[in-house]
Design a protein around this motif. Structure first.
Motif, PDB file in Angstrom:
ATOM      1  N   LEU A 152      -9.130  -3.143   0.404  1.00 32.68           N
ATOM      2  CA  LEU A 152      -8.333  -4.348  -0.216  1.00 32.68           C
ATOM      3  C   LEU A 152      -9.246  -5.482  -0.898  1.00 32.68           C
ATOM      4  O   LEU A 152      -8.803  -6.154  -1.586  1.00 32.68           O
ATOM      5  CB  LEU A 152      -7.785  -5.085   1.227  1.00 32.68           C
ATOM      6  N   ILE A 192       0.693  -1.224   0.062  1.00 39.30           N
ATOM      7  CA  ILE A 192      -0.114   0.050   0.050  1.00 39.30           C
ATOM      8  C   ILE A 192       1.016   1.108   0.049  1.00 39.30           C
ATOM      9  O   ILE A 192       1.847   1.323   0.911  1.00 39.30           O
ATOM     10  CB  ILE A 192      -0.938  -0.070   1.198  1.00 39.30           C
ATOM     11  N   LEU A 250      -2.267   0.058  -4.806  1.00 43.30           N
ATOM     12  CA  LEU A 250      -2.201  -1.211  -4.140  1.00 43.30           C
ATOM     13  C   LEU A 250      -1.659  -2.234  -5.042  1.00 43.30           C
ATOM     14  O   LEU A 250      -1.869  -2.212  -6.353  1.00 43.30           O
ATOM     15  CB  LEU A 250      -3.529  -1.319  -3.732  1.00 43.30           C
TER      16      LEU A 250
END
Length: 217
Positions: free
Chosen positions: A47, A4, A58
């Protein structure tokens, strides 16, 4: 590996999540803790791909399985609820036995208690293999026994599939025994990050210290 970078989620003028950098090694297990509104669910939803970040990058694995905070059931009995997720009947029965729900296999899922429903929902998630397992408050409706059942089932699944686990919780038991790493979030930012016992005994910030004290561990 999950990475991240410069992640932000903003609603109107309010920043609910701000994480400059965070990495999860393949096969690792991490527990996210924090008060309501700290950003745990927001991070897991991003996520899982069910919520879009305002900004950031990401790096995620291909196969993800996600258990949302709100458990639900399909029509029909417990076996049908799991086979609808792609499992055969033998696998469904094995999962129910693991969750100590096999004696209820022919009952309608709508008749289950909150804790039983949560364990059934987890059965559906564990019915298929994945690279990343995301669990949002998987024991919020469970008693102490139910929490232990869930913890053992998740550990067995990870041992078999070698997947990465990221799990949010309000449970001190899961915080200490649910993963190799504990991250405490406060106001959308990382307040503490490390091995669970170290975080709980030597919190990195006043916010984390205050949260842990309220936990009464």
């Amino acid at each position: 590996m999950i990475e991240i970078q410069d992640l932000k989620k903003i609603y109107g003028e309010r920043t609910v999540l701000s994480i400059p950098s965070l990495r999860f090694e393949n096969g690792s297990s991490t527990v996210l803790a924090g008060a309501n509104g700290s950003g745990k669910t927001t991070l897991i939803k991003i996520l899982a791909g069910t919520l879009k970040a305002t900004d950031g990058n990401l790096t995620l694995p291909q196969k993800t399985r996600y258990l949302p905070q709100q458990s639900y059931a399909f029509r029909g009995n417990l076996i049908k609820n799991i086979t609808l997720a792609g499992a055969d009947e033998n696998t469904a029965l094995h999962l129910l036995e693991t969750m100590e729900l096999a004696h209820l296999k022919e009952k309608k899922a709508s008749s289950l208690s909150g804790g039983e429903l949560q364990r059934l929902a987890l059965c559906r998630v564990l019915a298929q293999k994945c690279d990343l397992l995301l669990l949002d408050e998987p024991t919020s409706a469970c008693d102490a026994k139910g929490t232990e059942i869930v913890l053992n089932a998740v550990k067995a699944y990870r041992a078999e599939n070698d997947c990465t686990l990221i799990m949010s919780t309000h449970s001190p038991l899961l915080a200490t025994a649910g993963g190799e790493r504990l991250i405490i979030l406060g106001d959308g930012e990382i307040a503490a990050d490390g091995e669970p016992k170290e975080v709980l005994t030597h919190p990195e910030s006043d916010w984390a210290k205050s949260f842990i004290t309220g936990w009464k561990i």
